[in-house]
Scaffold this active site. Structure first.
Site, PDB file in Angstrom:
ATOM      1  CG  LEU A  59     -36.564  30.675  -0.299  1.00 41.69           C
ATOM      2  CD1 LEU A  59     -36.011  29.333  -0.726  1.00 41.69           C
ATOM      3  CD2 LEU A  59     -37.090  31.458  -1.504  1.00 41.69           C
ATOM      4  CG  ASN A  66     -36.511  22.575   7.895  1.00 41.02           C
ATOM      5  OD1 ASN A  66     -36.652  22.811   9.085  1.00 41.02           O
ATOM      6  ND2 ASN A  66     -36.089  23.492   7.041  1.00 41.02           N
ATOM      7  CG  HIS A 106     -29.078  29.124   7.199  1.00 35.52           C
ATOM      8  ND1 HIS A 106     -29.004  27.799   6.822  1.00 35.52           N
ATOM      9  CD2 HIS A 106     -30.352  29.512   6.944  1.00 35.52           C
ATOM     10  CE1 HIS A 106     -30.183  27.414   6.343  1.00 35.52           C
ATOM     11  NE2 HIS A 106     -31.019  28.423   6.423  1.00 35.52           N
ATOM     12  CG  HIS A 113     -43.257  31.136   5.721  1.00 30.51           C
ATOM     13  ND1 HIS A 113     -43.756  30.722   4.513  1.00 30.51           N
ATOM     14  CD2 HIS A 113     -42.517  30.105   6.175  1.00 30.51           C
ATOM     15  CE1 HIS A 113     -43.333  29.503   4.268  1.00 30.51           C
ATOM     16  NE2 HIS A 113     -42.577  29.103   5.266  1.00 30.51           N
ATOM     17  NE  ARG A 163     -31.544  25.909  10.887  1.00 27.37           N
ATOM     18  CZ  ARG A 163     -32.333  26.136   9.874  1.00 27.37           C
ATOM     19  NH1 ARG A 163     -33.309  25.285   9.571  1.00 27.37           N
ATOM     20  NH2 ARG A 163     -32.216  27.211   9.129  1.00 27.37           N
ATOM     21  CG  HIS A 222     -36.823  26.689  10.736  1.00 24.95           C
ATOM     22  ND1 HIS A 222     -36.987  25.564   9.957  1.00 24.95           N
ATOM     23  CD2 HIS A 222     -37.668  27.629  10.225  1.00 24.95           C
ATOM     24  CE1 HIS A 222     -37.882  25.827   9.003  1.00 24.95           C
ATOM     25  NE2 HIS A 222     -38.318  27.064   9.150  1.00 24.95           N
ATOM     26  CB  ALA A 245     -33.559  30.545   1.884  1.00 22.92           C
TER      27      ALA A 245
HETATM   28  O1  DOR Z   1     -35.946  30.960   4.455  1.00 20.18           O
HETATM   29  C1  DOR Z   1     -36.276  29.864   4.870  1.00 20.18           C
HETATM   30  N1  DOR Z   1     -35.468  29.149   5.680  1.00 20.18           N
HETATM   31  N2  DOR Z   1     -37.452  29.351   4.503  1.00 20.18           N
HETATM   32  C2  DOR Z   1     -37.797  28.092   4.788  1.00 20.18           C
HETATM   33  O2  DOR Z   1     -38.856  27.691   4.398  1.00 20.18           O
HETATM   34  C3  DOR Z   1     -36.859  27.204   5.526  1.00 20.18           C
HETATM   35  C4  DOR Z   1     -35.920  27.969   6.315  1.00 20.18           C
HETATM   36  C5  DOR Z   1     -34.762  27.158   6.832  1.00 20.18           C
HETATM   37  O3  DOR Z   1     -34.982  26.058   7.331  1.00 20.18           O
HETATM   38  O4  DOR Z   1     -33.620  27.637   6.774  1.00 20.18           O
HETATM   39 ZN    ZN Z   2     -39.850  27.918   8.065  1.00 22.71          ZN
END
Ligand code: DOR
Ligand code: ZN
Length: 344
Positions: free
Chosen positions: A219, A41, A251, A174, A17, A15, A263
């Protein structure tokens, strides 16, 4: 051993962003990895081939000039995804795979799939054209305990899906459980799994060691010690169906240290080094290149990167806080700790 040289690795689950955050985190990946599978995402998600082309352009514009790094784009599957757009996007290289988020399974998954039967036409087409489906493998029914969600997903959703579409290429992303390891080992070579650094280092007790540790929350959530050991054994085994996918998910510290923290673990600043520490501890360094650089390309039917990287035995301290701008900082995995390898 005080140094190791391997073919340049790839990150098969990442990820980054968008915007300022992307600009700040991308150099950590681009300086080490040749390619990365870019998760879709965003808000709003990357759903169509056109969305992927535009996101790809933003990534290329944000990349440091002296890098050969190649982002590999994915489509975020929704109940309304158009099979023709997916197939066309795949043929035209707008994306290399489709990502299945069960709706509400994780960060920015509200537009995800509400029921696997809703996307049957897309999955059927993907199976026909050899396009991989990348799966966040957790059920979302609230009555299922969070620690059981991956194992239940494999039974309820993944096994029937693979029975219906035996040719469908699937990456279970994962993985965190012995059930996932067993499923992948028992399957043929249409099935693979990515493994993160955190899931082979921490177990569920580590999230609560001495107090609640929001920066270890991701997650799927870390599981019991026996599961960590099973996933760790799979990672270092050299088995061709297991490969590197950091799931690095930045994050802001404020969003993690909150009454309802997000998460995601931001691990790329020392990802390759922390994986290597595990292979060293398990005395399996001879399998490291397969996990980091060879198994992924073989599954995705792509060439191995041509150049190499060297990682040397050297202690350094991971910083506690990486500043993005005046209001945003990140706490990296291993922050405040000593890392014992360093990419040259
Ligand atoms: O911990 C996670 N963070 N699991 C995910 O599947 C998405 C990810 C996120 O985009 O922050
Ligand atoms: Zn992921």
């Amino acid at each position: 051993m005080d140094s190791i040289t391997i073919k340049r690795p790839d990150d098969w689950h990442l990820h980054i962003r968008d915007g300022k955050m992307m600009e700040a985190v991308l150099p950590y990946t681009a300086s080490v990895f040749g390619r990365a599978i870019i998760m879709p995402n965003l808000t709003p998600p990357v759903i169509t081939a056109q969305d992927a082309v535009e996101y790809h352009e933003r990534i290329m514009a944000a990349l440091p000039k002296d890098t050969q790094f190649k982002p590999l784009m994915t489509a975020y599957l929704t109940d309304n995804t158009d099979p023709d757009d997916i197939a066309k996007g795949f043929q035209e290289n707008a994306f290399v795979a489709v990502k299945l988020y069960p709706a509400h399974a994780t960060t920015n998954s509200a537009h995800g799939v509400s029921d696997i039967t809703k996307v049957d036409a897309v999955v059927k087409r993907m199976s026909e054209i050899g396009m991989p489906l990348l799966i966040h493998g957790e059920v979302t029914r609230s009555e299922v305990d969070i620690y059981d969600r991956e194992a239940v997903f494999i039974q309820e959703t993944l096994m029937p899906l693979k029975e219906k579409y035996p040719d469908l290429k699937v990456v279970l992303e994962h993985i965190t459980t012995s059930e996932a390891v067993d499923f992948v080992k028992a399957a043929d070579d249409t099935v693979a799994a990515t493994i993160t650094p955190q899931h082979i280092i921490i177990n569920r007790s580590d999230m609560f060691r001495g107090g609640i540790r929001p920066h270890l929350y991701c997650l799927p959530i870390a599981k019991r010690e026996k599961h960590r050991l099973a996933v760790r054994e799979a990672a270092v085994s050299g088995h061709k169906s297991f490969f590197l996918g950091t799931d690095s998910a930045p994050h802001p510290i404020g969003a993690k240290e909150s009454s309802c923290g997000c998460a995601g673990i931001f691990n790329v600043p020392a990802a390759i080094e922390t994986y290597l520490e595990v292979f060293e501890e398990e005395r399996k360094i001879e399998n490291f290149e397969a996990f980091a650089s060879l198994n992924g390309p073989a599954f995705y039917e792509m060439p191995v990167n041509e150049d190499s990287i060297t990682i040397v035995k050297q202690d350094w301290n991971m910083e506690n806080e990486i500043v993005i701008d005046e209001t945003t900082s990140l706490h990296p995995f291993k922050g405040g700790k000593t890392v014992t390898w360093k990419v040259q």
